[in-house]
Enzyme design. Structure first.
Site, PDB file in Angstrom:
ATOM      1  N   GLY A 183      22.544 -19.484  -4.010  1.00 58.23           N
ATOM      2  CA  GLY A 183      23.986 -19.581  -3.838  1.00 58.23           C
ATOM      3  C   GLY A 183      24.382 -20.067  -2.459  1.00 58.23           C
ATOM      4  O   GLY A 183      25.295 -20.892  -2.311  1.00 58.23           O
ATOM      5  N   HIS A 443       6.003 -28.388  25.332  1.00 62.84           N
ATOM      6  CA  HIS A 443       7.372 -28.347  25.838  1.00 62.84           C
ATOM      7  C   HIS A 443       7.928 -29.768  25.896  1.00 62.84           C
ATOM      8  O   HIS A 443       7.225 -30.679  26.325  1.00 62.84           O
ATOM      9  CB  HIS A 443       7.395 -27.731  27.242  1.00 62.84           C
TER      10      HIS A 443
END
Length: 464
Positions: A183, A443
């Site tokens: 939903g 990173h």
């Protein structure tokens, strides 16, 4: 009459994966499928088409809200709904044809039609009956209706997830009955496309069973995105005309009654095993109280030579759980000793942000009396997330207080469905939070948030 080592009933993720694995292990294998295309609910009217629409609608959101912030000046996007549906259908076709190719490559026979099991060792498909030493039932599930409510689904105005993927036009107003995964995913698709979406949930919060802190944050984020929520409400009736529907519901706290009108009502109150037409009663297959096929630890039913996997048996109704079981039962039939670790099966909600989890929730650990510690890290502290306008959410890692062994993880944030898997691998190998904390992460990546949460289980995160 053809004779096989294995016949699998159903070509969804459990069925087709099991069939391919059986064939790889040298077993003469056939798979029965009554649809015109392989892949079951997942590839045809579930996982794959919904993700296509989620992706397309997210691009609309990016164009409307973030392009200008990055210096990309374009006219307001216009939605060509027919083309968007055609894109979705093309994605389905690519995937289902891919399974057909894999069947041919691995010499799996596709028996086209709907199956029944007249007796142990035999599978009837249409007018033909085939023999098999082993029969695997992987017939999947179908949408469940609203318990105790008066509702008639026509897949035009009152729809299940199947009908929601084929609407003739984008509705102005939609009511979603059920605040679970299906939903919320489909509700968010239409909300991004301009639909006014209201979600009615029986429980006091959305995504029942989810880590409570994550669920509350998730509801807040979706509310900011425009979805409206009515929780603690029991739907009594869904009355539809040719173009509108009215949903009547009762608040559980005080029995007060109210209603909502909408162009479309999406009923997404869960799924139930699909076993119709298989002849299980006559065959004497034992069932559970919830209508599932009862199996032992090796997926055997009480009828010799008949097995069951996926949505028709106990456990979470997840495609990847079915896939693991499909591989496991194939390997077991071939004489191997497979194992499915049900404690390390991730769950993902593919909204934006995504929500992903694996292992125990805090609520479960408290109920079990387990001493634990929590490491949390917000995506606000993640450079990549901030650069991509994706800093909503956090990572939450749960570890044993004494041993530091990871017990669970819960993520709400960008790419959560991909990030969760490093914790899955860690848990599979019995890793500690410190093991994750000491593993170098590139990173800048979203994955650094996982490491920071692991660091927070120890001396503390660096960027918090």
């Amino acid at each position: 009459m053809a004779s096989y080592d294995v016949i699998i009933i159903g070509s969804g993720p459990g069925g087709y994966v099991g069939a391919i694995r059986c064939a790889q292990l040298g077993l003469k294998t056939a798979c029965v499928e009554g649809r015109d295309t392989l892949g079951g609910t997942c590839l045809n009217v579930g996982c794959i088409p919904s993700k296509a629409l989620l992706h397309a609608s997210h691009q609309v959101h990016e164009a409307e809200h973030n392009f200008e912030k990055m210096g990309i000046k374009v006219p307001a996007p216009k939605i060509d709904w027919k083309t968007m549906l055609a894109y979705k259908d093309d994605v389905i076709g690519q995937n289902t044809k891919g399974i057909e190719f894999l069947f041919k490559k691995n010499k799996v026979d596709w028996l086209k039609g709907w199956a029944s099991i007249p007796e142990a060792g035999k599978v009837k498909v249409g007018d033909e009956t085939h023999e098999a030493k082993h029969i695997i039932i992987a017939s999947g599930s179908e949408p469940a209706s609203i318990p105790g409510a008066e509702v008639e689904i026509d897949e035009k105005v009152v729809v299940t997830s199947t009908g929601a993927l084929e609407l003739g036009k984008i509705p102005k107003r939609m009511v979603v009955v059920g605040g679970g995964v299906i939903g919320l995913e489909l509700g968010s698709v239409y909300a991004r496309l301009g639909t006014e979406v209201s979600v009615i949930e029986f429980m006091d919060g959305i995504t029942p069973g989810q880590d409570l802190e994550v669920a509350r944050q998730f509801q807040k984020i979706l509310t900011k995105q425009g979805l409206k929520f009515i929780t603690g409400a029991a739907v009594q009736k869904v009355a539809a005309t040719k173009s509108k529907a009215k949903v009547t519901y009762k608040m559980r706290k005080d029995d007060s009654e109210d209603s909502l009108e909408a162009d479309i009502v999406l009923v997404s109150t869960g799924r139930k095993p699909f076993t119709e037409g298989l002849g299980l009663d006559a065959l004497g297959v034992k069932m559970t109280e919830r209508g599932q096929i009862a199996t032992d630890g090796s997926y055997r039913t009480n009828v010799p030579g008949v097995y069951a996997i996926g949505d028709v048996i106990e456990g979470p109704m997840l495609a990847h759980k079915a896939e693991d079981e499909g591989m496991a039962v194939a390997e077991m039939i071939a004489g191997q000793h497979p194992h499915v670790n049900y404690g390390v099966i991730p769950g993902v909600i593919y909204t934006h942000p995504e929500v992903a989890s694996v292992g125990k929730t805090e609520e479960q650990l408290k109920a079990e009396g387990v001493a634990y510690k929590v490491g949390k890290f917000s995506f606000m502290g993640n450079g990549r997330a901030k650069a991509n306008f994706a800093a909503d959410g956090f990572v939450k890692l749960l570890a044993d207080k004494a041993t530091d062994r990871i017990l669970g993880a819960h993520v709400i944030g960008p790419m959560a469905g991909d990030l969760i898997h490093e914790v899955c691998v860690a848990m599979e190998f019995g890793a500690a939070a410190e093991d994750l904390a000491r593993t170098c992460h590139a990173h800048p990546t979203y994955s650094e948030a996982m490491r920071e949460a692991a660091l927070a289980c120890g001396d503390g995160a660096i960027h918090a």
